[in-house]
Scaffold this motif. Structure first.
Motif, PDB file in Angstrom:
ATOM      1  N   UNK A 227      -1.615 -11.561  -6.886  1.00 33.90           N
ATOM      2  CA  UNK A 227      -0.501 -11.111  -7.739  1.00 33.90           C
ATOM      3  C   UNK A 227       0.449 -10.177  -6.993  1.00 33.90           C
ATOM      4  N   UNK A 228      -0.055  -9.544  -5.908  1.00 30.52           N
ATOM      5  CA  UNK A 228       0.798  -8.649  -5.128  1.00 30.52           C
ATOM      6  C   UNK A 228       1.891  -9.438  -4.403  1.00 30.52           C
ATOM      7  N   UNK A 229       1.723 -10.776  -4.303  1.00 29.13           N
ATOM      8  CA  UNK A 229       2.709 -11.614  -3.619  1.00 29.13           C
ATOM      9  C   UNK A 229       3.625 -12.352  -4.592  1.00 29.13           C
ATOM     10  N   UNK A 230       3.384 -12.184  -5.898  1.00 34.00           N
ATOM     11  CA  UNK A 230       4.238 -12.860  -6.880  1.00 34.00           C
ATOM     12  C   UNK A 230       5.599 -12.170  -6.954  1.00 34.00           C
ATOM     13  N   UNK A 231       6.641 -12.941  -7.321  1.00 34.73           N
ATOM     14  CA  UNK A 231       7.977 -12.341  -7.399  1.00 34.73           C
ATOM     15  C   UNK A 231       8.070 -11.303  -8.515  1.00 34.73           C
ATOM     16  N   UNK A 232       7.258 -11.475  -9.577  1.00 35.47           N
ATOM     17  CA  UNK A 232       7.332 -10.515 -10.683  1.00 35.47           C
ATOM     18  C   UNK A 232       6.428  -9.293 -10.463  1.00 35.47           C
ATOM     19  N   UNK A 233       5.888  -9.128  -9.234  1.00 34.51           N
ATOM     20  CA  UNK A 233       4.936  -8.034  -8.968  1.00 34.51           C
ATOM     21  C   UNK A 233       5.587  -6.685  -9.259  1.00 34.51           C
ATOM     22  N   UNK A 234       4.915  -5.896 -10.092  1.00 37.43           N
ATOM     23  CA  UNK A 234       5.395  -4.564 -10.453  1.00 37.43           C
ATOM     24  C   UNK A 234       4.555  -3.543  -9.672  1.00 37.43           C
ATOM     25  N   UNK A 235       5.082  -3.150  -8.512  1.00 34.21           N
ATOM     26  CA  UNK A 235       4.303  -2.291  -7.603  1.00 34.21           C
ATOM     27  C   UNK A 235       3.987  -0.945  -8.242  1.00 34.21           C
ATOM     28  N   UNK A 236       4.929  -0.415  -9.042  1.00 37.57           N
ATOM     29  CA  UNK A 236       4.699   0.909  -9.655  1.00 37.57           C
ATOM     30  C   UNK A 236       3.562   0.826 -10.680  1.00 37.57           C
ATOM     31  N   UNK A 237       3.558  -0.265 -11.477  1.00 41.15           N
ATOM     32  CA  UNK A 237       2.492  -0.417 -12.486  1.00 41.15           C
ATOM     33  C   UNK A 237       1.136  -0.579 -11.794  1.00 41.15           C
ATOM     34  N   UNK A 238       1.103  -1.381 -10.726  1.00 42.14           N
ATOM     35  CA  UNK A 238      -0.151  -1.604  -9.985  1.00 42.14           C
ATOM     36  C   UNK A 238      -0.655  -0.308  -9.366  1.00 42.14           C
ATOM     37  N   UNK A 239       0.270   0.459  -8.804  1.00 40.92           N
ATOM     38  CA  UNK A 239      -0.084   1.732  -8.190  1.00 40.92           C
ATOM     39  C   UNK A 239      -0.737   2.658  -9.235  1.00 40.92           C
ATOM     40  N   UNK A 240      -0.149   2.680 -10.435  1.00 40.55           N
ATOM     41  CA  UNK A 240      -0.666   3.526 -11.524  1.00 40.55           C
ATOM     42  C   UNK A 240      -2.084   3.069 -11.919  1.00 40.55           C
ATOM     43  N   UNK A 241      -2.251   1.750 -12.081  1.00 44.07           N
ATOM     44  CA  UNK A 241      -3.554   1.199 -12.502  1.00 44.07           C
ATOM     45  C   UNK A 241      -4.619   1.501 -11.443  1.00 44.07           C
ATOM     46  N   UNK A 242      -4.243   1.336 -10.179  1.00 42.14           N
ATOM     47  CA  UNK A 242      -5.196   1.564  -9.095  1.00 42.14           C
ATOM     48  C   UNK A 242      -5.617   3.035  -9.032  1.00 42.14           C
ATOM     49  N   UNK A 243      -4.614   3.921  -9.149  1.00 44.03           N
ATOM     50  CA  UNK A 243      -4.919   5.366  -9.106  1.00 44.03           C
ATOM     51  C   UNK A 243      -5.807   5.780 -10.273  1.00 44.03           C
TER      52      UNK A 243
END
Ligand SMILES: C[S@@+](CC[C@H](N)C(=O)[O-])C[C@H]1O[C@@H](n2cnc3c(N)ncnc32)[C@H](O)[C@@H]1O
Length: 399
Positions: A227-243
């Motif tokens: 999903x990190x390679x999808x065009x709709x990838x929301x890096x900020x949301x992923x960063x929040x979820x991971x943290x």
């Protein structure tokens, strides 16, 4: 991110109910277990959380469409109508995988080819170029699932299968897949805090999965996802979820998790894998024959996967081991629950204990059972005269 999407999480057959429960905790809605996986709904943030946090799913597939079909042409048209260039970049590679149940079409290879053509034609129409195929390590995996008259198209948001956590450095003898081991722990009723013993631990899969659960460490914490390679990838949301996930980890401290094996090679593999998972020193390891073992706590759960016998000699050796295992459990493990995961259906009969539950499960295509025994001291000897259906014990008689 709030846009609700449909997903499907495949899993080893037999684990659908425990996967459904896990997805509910992760926040999924519209949860529908079927044979071999669980359908569910949620936004893309849920998709990220499920990839990171599901211990039982093999992948998280994002459903792009579902349509009726009758011919290969229908499939081509349905695939071609999807906005592929909105999903991923023309410079990324992809592959198509098709599976089917009761599909009337002659060749699934031809269906695969039609879907690949549709994806490429859709790109060509939009940007005059097409992405390349990579069957070994593609950036994107397109999955098609066909029933007798319906086509479902998915994009895989996981990449490498989710059971590849990244900690397995040594294989040992016939290691279990990590998600199968995690699901078996759930089916066995093991919860963090309960003493856990795997007396035939091999490369340590049950021990590691249990320790990760006990410390609330996400199974996907050390890997990347498609999903990190999808065009709709929301890096900020992923960063929040991971943290958030890292912040919820419990402090590392020794756990009531005990592994042993008769083989020094197996123990070395378990030690290497525990280290790779960042769990060194937290789980007890010992080289000992299971038949000589003493309970490490007054009560707890044994979860283990006895050796798989291929040759006749090995089968005979196992047939002799089972009644001795039964004796050992009865004599020393009163207060414990013992769960054996095996493809060897003779175990239930030869162990000569009252089975409390037998759960059908599949290890790949191999039909297995999880046999559970509640060890109440002195009351678990299976009566020889009154066997129940398919070798299950009838009413047990205290001896
Ligand atoms: C199928 S493997 C277990 C694989 C393990 N679940 C994993 O994921 O790596 C079975 C293990 O049982 C061990 N074993 C066989 N007989 C044993 C015995 N009597 N006592 C202890 N360990 C034994 C073998 O050395 C082997 O590592």
């Amino acid at each position: 991110m709030e846009n609700i999407q449909q997903f499907f999480a495949p899993c080893p057959r037999g684990l659908e109910t425990v996967l459904a429960a896990e997805l509910k905790v992760l926040g999924a809605s519209d949860i529908r277990p079927t044979d071999g996986g669980v359908g569910f709904a949620g936004d893309m943030a849920l998709c990220y959380r499920a990839n990171l946090g599901s211990r039982i799913a093999s992948r998280i597939l994002w459903k792009l469409t579902e349509r009726p079909y009758r011919s290969e042409e229908d499939i081509y048209r349905t695939a071609c109508a999807l906005p592929w260039p909105d999903y991923f970049d023309v410079g990324q590679t992809f592959r198509v995988k098709v599976s089917a149940i009761r599909c009337p079409l002659r060749s699934l290879d031809f269906v695969t080819l039609k879907i690949k053509d549709a994806v490429c034609d859709s790109f060509r129409a939009a940007c005059n170029d097409r992405p390349s195929i990579d069957t070994a390590a593609p950036d994107m995996r397109v999955y098609a699932f066909l029933t007798a008259d319906r086509l479902m198209l998915y994009l895989d948001t996981s990449g490498e299968a989710l059971f590849k956590r990244g900690y397995r450095k040594e294989q040992g003898e016939a290691p279990l897949r990590e998600n199968l081991a995690a699901g078996i722990l759930k089916l066995a009723g093991w919860e963090p805090g309960m003493p856990l013993l795997d007396p035939m631990c091999g490369s340590g899969t049950f021990l590691i999965e249990a320790a990760l659960m006990a410390l609330n460490i996400a199974p996907g914490a050390e890997r990347w996802f498609a999903f990190e390679k999808l065009k709709n990838f929301d890096a900020a949301a992923w960063d929040r979820i991971y943290r958030e996930s890292v912040a919820a980890e419990r402090p590392k401290e020794p756990l009531p998790i005990y592994g042993s094996d008769v083989s020094s090679t197996a123990l070395a593999a378990a030690r290497t894998n525990l280290e790779a998972a960042g769990l060194e020193g937290l789980v007890s390891l010992k080289q000992i024959n299971m038949l000589d073992i003493a309970p490490p706590a007054p009560a707890g759960i044994i979860v283990t996967n006895p050796p798989y016998a291929v040759r006749i000699g090995e089968q005979e050796a196992l047939a002799q081991l089972y009644p001795r295992l039964g004796d050992l459990l009865k004599q020393k493990f009163g207060g414990w629950r013992a769960c054996f995961f095996s493809a060897d259906m003779r175990l239930a009969k030869l162990i000569r204990l009252s089975v409390s539950r037998r759960t059908p499960l599949y290890n790949g295509a191999l039909e297995c059972r999880l046999f559970a025994y509640e060890m109440v001291a002195g009351s678990n000897r299976k009566p020889k005269s009154t066997p129940g259906p398919d070798g299950a014990a009838g009413q047990s008689v205290p001896q």
